[in-house]
Write a protein that holds these residues in place. Structure first.
Motif, mmCIF file in Angstrom:
data_model
loop_
_atom_site.group_PDB
_atom_site.id
_atom_site.type_symbol
_atom_site.label_atom_id
_atom_site.label_comp_id
_atom_site.label_asym_id
_atom_site.label_seq_id
_atom_site.Cartn_x
_atom_site.Cartn_y
_atom_site.Cartn_z
ATOM 1 N N LEU A 11 -35.711 16.077 -9.057
ATOM 2 C CA LEU A 11 -36.199 14.803 -8.529
ATOM 3 C C LEU A 11 -36.999 14.962 -7.233
ATOM 4 C CD1 LEU A 11 -33.172 12.452 -9.257
ATOM 5 C CD2 LEU A 11 -35.408 12.488 -10.405
ATOM 6 N N ASN A 12 -36.864 16.087 -6.562
ATOM 7 C CA ASN A 12 -37.630 16.321 -5.336
ATOM 8 C C ASN A 12 -39.067 16.747 -5.596
ATOM 9 O OD1 ASN A 12 -35.880 15.584 -3.248
ATOM 10 N ND2 ASN A 12 -34.702 17.456 -3.522
ATOM 11 N N LYS A 13 -39.425 16.928 -6.840
ATOM 12 C CA LYS A 13 -40.794 17.296 -7.187
ATOM 13 C C LYS A 13 -41.656 16.030 -7.283
ATOM 14 C CE LYS A 13 -39.649 21.516 -9.490
ATOM 15 N NZ LYS A 13 -40.198 22.219 -8.354
ATOM 16 N N LYS A 14 -42.927 16.161 -6.961
ATOM 17 C CA LYS A 14 -43.840 15.006 -6.966
ATOM 18 C C LYS A 14 -43.951 14.388 -8.353
ATOM 19 C CE LYS A 14 -46.710 16.255 -3.152
ATOM 20 N NZ LYS A 14 -47.482 15.427 -2.312
ATOM 21 N N GLY A 15 -43.793 13.058 -8.388
ATOM 22 C CA GLY A 15 -44.036 12.304 -9.607
ATOM 23 C C GLY A 15 -42.984 12.420 -10.685
ATOM 24 N N VAL A 16 -41.831 12.976 -10.376
ATOM 25 C CA VAL A 16 -40.801 13.189 -11.397
ATOM 26 C C VAL A 16 -39.982 11.926 -11.618
ATOM 27 C CG1 VAL A 16 -38.664 14.452 -11.947
ATOM 28 C CG2 VAL A 16 -40.652 15.673 -11.071
ATOM 29 N N THR A 17 -39.743 11.636 -12.884
ATOM 30 C CA THR A 17 -38.841 10.561 -13.280
ATOM 31 C C THR A 17 -37.766 11.157 -14.186
ATOM 32 O OG1 THR A 17 -40.207 9.996 -15.207
ATOM 33 C CG2 THR A 17 -40.626 8.775 -13.152
ATOM 34 N N GLU A 18 -36.664 10.456 -14.282
ATOM 35 C CA GLU A 18 -35.575 10.901 -15.155
ATOM 36 C C GLU A 18 -35.179 9.771 -16.079
ATOM 37 O OE1 GLU A 18 -31.862 11.684 -13.093
ATOM 38 O OE2 GLU A 18 -32.154 9.942 -11.823
ATOM 39 N N GLY A 19 -34.593 10.140 -17.195
ATOM 40 C CA GLY A 19 -34.136 9.123 -18.125
ATOM 41 C C GLY A 19 -33.420 9.744 -19.303
ATOM 42 N N PHE A 20 -32.960 8.884 -20.184
ATOM 43 C CA PHE A 20 -32.233 9.305 -21.371
ATOM 44 C C PHE A 20 -33.079 8.962 -22.588
ATOM 45 C CE2 PHE A 20 -29.149 8.809 -18.020
ATOM 46 C CZ PHE A 20 -28.389 9.964 -18.156
ATOM 47 N N LEU A 21 -33.942 9.885 -22.944
ATOM 48 C CA LEU A 21 -34.910 9.689 -24.017
ATOM 49 C C LEU A 21 -34.275 9.768 -25.406
ATOM 50 C CD1 LEU A 21 -37.968 9.418 -24.659
ATOM 51 C CD2 LEU A 21 -38.104 11.909 -24.562
ATOM 52 N N PHE A 22 -33.293 10.643 -25.562
ATOM 53 C CA PHE A 22 -32.722 10.919 -26.888
ATOM 54 C C PHE A 22 -31.383 10.236 -27.132
ATOM 55 C CE2 PHE A 22 -35.218 14.688 -25.571
ATOM 56 C CZ PHE A 22 -36.248 14.564 -26.474
ATOM 57 N N ASP A 23 -30.508 10.275 -26.146
ATOM 58 C CA ASP A 23 -29.173 9.682 -26.248
ATOM 59 C C ASP A 23 -28.623 9.498 -24.839
ATOM 60 O OD1 ASP A 23 -28.000 12.182 -25.412
ATOM 61 O OD2 ASP A 23 -28.051 12.880 -27.484
ATOM 62 N N GLU A 24 -27.369 9.080 -24.723
ATOM 63 C CA GLU A 24 -26.795 8.769 -23.410
ATOM 64 C C GLU A 24 -26.298 9.988 -22.635
ATOM 65 O OE1 GLU A 24 -23.776 8.609 -26.548
ATOM 66 O OE2 GLU A 24 -25.585 7.425 -26.323
ATOM 67 N N THR A 25 -26.372 11.178 -23.209
ATOM 68 C CA THR A 25 -25.919 12.370 -22.488
ATOM 69 C C THR A 25 -27.028 13.389 -22.234
ATOM 70 O OG1 THR A 25 -25.248 13.507 -24.522
ATOM 71 C CG2 THR A 25 -23.575 12.154 -23.410
ATOM 72 N N THR A 26 -28.180 13.220 -22.859
ATOM 73 C CA THR A 26 -29.275 14.182 -22.708
ATOM 74 C C THR A 26 -30.246 13.664 -21.649
ATOM 75 O OG1 THR A 26 -29.043 14.788 -25.030
ATOM 76 C CG2 THR A 26 -31.060 15.472 -23.911
ATOM 77 N N LEU A 27 -30.170 14.266 -20.467
ATOM 78 C CA LEU A 27 -30.996 13.864 -19.337
ATOM 79 C C LEU A 27 -32.332 14.584 -19.401
ATOM 80 C CD1 LEU A 27 -31.193 12.248 -16.699
ATOM 81 C CD2 LEU A 27 -30.090 14.180 -15.539
ATOM 82 N N VAL A 28 -33.396 13.795 -19.333
ATOM 83 C CA VAL A 28 -34.757 14.308 -19.469
ATOM 84 C C VAL A 28 -35.506 14.061 -18.170
ATOM 85 C CG1 VAL A 28 -36.914 14.018 -20.735
ATOM 86 C CG2 VAL A 28 -34.732 13.809 -21.946
ATOM 87 N N PHE A 29 -36.200 15.092 -17.692
ATOM 88 C CA PHE A 29 -37.045 14.960 -16.509
ATOM 89 C C PHE A 29 -38.495 15.076 -16.948
ATOM 90 C CE2 PHE A 29 -32.985 16.330 -14.955
ATOM 91 C CZ PHE A 29 -32.790 15.534 -13.842
ATOM 92 N N LYS A 30 -39.306 14.142 -16.434
ATOM 93 C CA LYS A 30 -40.714 14.085 -16.816
ATOM 94 C C LYS A 30 -41.589 14.066 -15.570
ATOM 95 C CE LYS A 30 -40.064 11.023 -20.817
ATOM 96 N NZ LYS A 30 -40.533 9.736 -21.369
ATOM 97 N N VAL A 31 -42.816 14.531 -15.758
ATOM 98 C CA VAL A 31 -43.873 14.328 -14.776
ATOM 99 C C VAL A 31 -45.041 13.746 -15.561
ATOM 100 C CG1 VAL A 31 -44.706 16.728 -14.938
ATOM 101 C CG2 VAL A 31 -45.283 15.317 -12.942
ATOM 102 N N GLY A 32 -45.571 12.620 -15.084
ATOM 103 C CA GLY A 32 -46.659 11.973 -15.805
ATOM 104 C C GLY A 32 -46.305 11.628 -17.224
#
Length: 116
Positions: A11-32
């Motif tokens: 999360l300290n990286k520029k433009g990063v978001t997090e979320g649960f794209l697949f299910d409630e336990t798989t945490l996904v980090f995205k940029v753009g």
């Protein structure tokens, strides 16, 4: 490394978001809106990172903790078992590599927004 350290590092990286794209336990980090790393928050045992295909093979040969990406394109993704034969600083290096690979492929318009 634990899940909190991993999450904060991402999360300290520029433009990063997090979320649960697949299910409630798989945490996904995205940029753009593009995924650069994935992990399971209930059983923080491994992370998936995008990797240059040639380096991906090198890493698999060098570390027993690096495997072809679980449920991912095996050419471009590695799974790294955390707290194994790769130390935390090396794991962070490959998170950085994954982030940079994804960031570099983003359209200039999106990069410009993220960098500002």
């Amino acid at each position: 490394m634990n899940i909190e350290d991993f999450r904060n590092y991402c999360l300290n990286k520029k433009g990063v978001t997090e979320g649960f794209l697949f299910d409630e336990t798989t945490l996904v980090f995205k940029v753009g809106e593009k995924v650069f790393t994935i992990t399971n928050i209930e059983m923080f045992e491994s992370i998936n990172v995008k990797c240059d295909p040639e380096l991906a093979i090198e890493l698999r040969e060098r570390y027993t903790s690096v495997l072809p990406g679980y449920h991912m394109n095996k050419k471009h993704w590695n799974t790294i078992v955390v707290n194994s034969d790769m130390d935390d600083s090396e794991v962070k290096k490959w998170v950085d590599h994954s982030y940079q690979l994804v960031f570099d492929k983003l359209p200039k318009k999106i990069k410009d927004v993220l960098v500002d």
